[in-house]
Enzyme design. Structure first.
Site, PDB file in Angstrom:
ATOM      1  N   ASP A  25       0.995  -1.304   0.134  1.00  0.00           N
ATOM      2  CA  ASP A  25       0.095  -0.021  -0.043  1.00  0.00           C
ATOM      3  C   ASP A  25       0.798   1.260  -0.103  1.00  0.00           C
ATOM      4  O   ASP A  25       2.053   1.297   0.660  1.00  0.00           O
ATOM      5  CB  ASP A  25      -1.011   0.015   1.292  1.00  0.00           C
ATOM      6  CG  ASP A  25      -2.165   1.072   1.183  1.00  0.00           C
ATOM      7  OD1 ASP A  25      -2.445   1.343  -0.058  1.00  0.00           O
ATOM      8  OD2 ASP A  25      -2.568   1.427   2.338  1.00  0.00           O
ATOM      9  N   ASN A  73     -10.184  -2.094  -7.071  1.00  0.00           N
ATOM     10  CA  ASN A  73      -9.513  -1.110  -7.590  1.00  0.00           C
ATOM     11  C   ASN A  73      -9.845  -0.707  -9.027  1.00  0.00           C
ATOM     12  O   ASN A  73      -9.449   0.024  -9.737  1.00  0.00           O
ATOM     13  CB  ASN A  73      -7.940  -1.761  -7.852  1.00  0.00           C
ATOM     14  CG  ASN A  73      -7.215  -1.786  -6.699  1.00  0.00           C
ATOM     15  OD1 ASN A  73      -6.070  -2.617  -6.521  1.00  0.00           O
ATOM     16  ND2 ASN A  73      -7.439  -0.953  -5.686  1.00  0.00           N
TER      17      ASN A  73
END
Length: 248
Positions: A25, A73
């Protein structure tokens, strides 16, 4: 050339996790802080992933799972998604020689049908070419969702029950795994998340019941081998009881 350091030797002499999972991340934030387009962060993140893959292989960790692209996503801007997909194809083309050299088996978990044909074909090709490699298994989670994996398993079990190919009493915690994306993948021993976020973001929801967690403040493009070794050392200092109590 062997880059194993004294610290590495100390780690190897201790109990290492069999399966390390990483939520990579912070690529976008890294790029933003540097005034760069988000894709620059993703490209840097790929370089970091390569180093961690090699280090894991050198240490003898059998399974490494990287959360690269989630179901959620797809909601990102179309241009970013398309660039990410192209980057994945480029990555597989570029890294195949490394996988063969290091004897790394490559597997993808997630809904492959979500991807364009060129990427699906490349994934299938690399999985097939590396299928006999046995030093380490690299698992890339692409269009992956822990909830979707569980739901998919339930639907497959219902189909088997309907066909009378499965009896209700045959459904156990272990047999449930047969309906996951990669049944032989052991539960993660250690889950690492970067960028200071303290959540699991729909990753391995069923599999992390007794996983040890390590949260790093570093954004993924800044994640170093030293920080990785720090996470592994932290794991080695913990006592894993799996719900049991040991009396001495």
């Amino acid at each position: 050339m062997n880059h194993t350091s004294i610290d590495d030797h100390h780690l190897i002499s201790q109990v290492l996790p069999r399966h390390v999972a990483i939520i990579m991340d912070g690529n976008g934030r890294w790029a933003k802080r540097k005034g760069l387009p988000r894709i620059a962060g993703h490209k840097k993140g790929v370089e970091v992933a390569r180093k961690i893959i090699i280090k894991s292989c050198e240490l003898g960790i059998p399974y490494l799972s990287l959360f690269a692209f989630s179901k959620e996503n797809w909601q990102r801007p179309r241009e970013e998604v398309e660039t990410l997909l192209a980057l994945l194809v480029e990555y597989l083309n570029k890294e195949l020689p490394l996988m063969m050299e290091k004897e790394i088996r490559f597997k993808v978990i997630g809904d492959k049908e979500d991807f364009p044909e060129v990427l699906r074909k490349k994934i299938d090709e690399v999985e097939k070419l590396t299928s006999n490699n046995n030093k380490m298994t690299l698992v890339l989670a692409l269009s992956y969702s822990g909830r979707a994996e569980i739901l998919r398993a339930i639907k497959k079990i219902l189909e088997k029950l309907k066909e009378k190919a499965l009896k209700p009493e045959e459904i156990t915690e272990e047999s449930l795994r047969n309906f996951f994306y990669f049944p032989e993948l052991p539960d993660p021993d250690l889950l690492i998340r970067t960028s200071g976020e303290l959540r699991i973001s729909n990753f391995f929801l069923y599999q992390i019941a007794y996983t040890e967690f390590y949260f790093s403040e570093m954004l993924w493009p800044d994640f170093t081998e030293e920080e990785y070794l720090k996470a592994l050392k932290s794991y080695q200092q913990r006592e894993r009881r799996f719900g049991r109590v040991y009396e001495f």
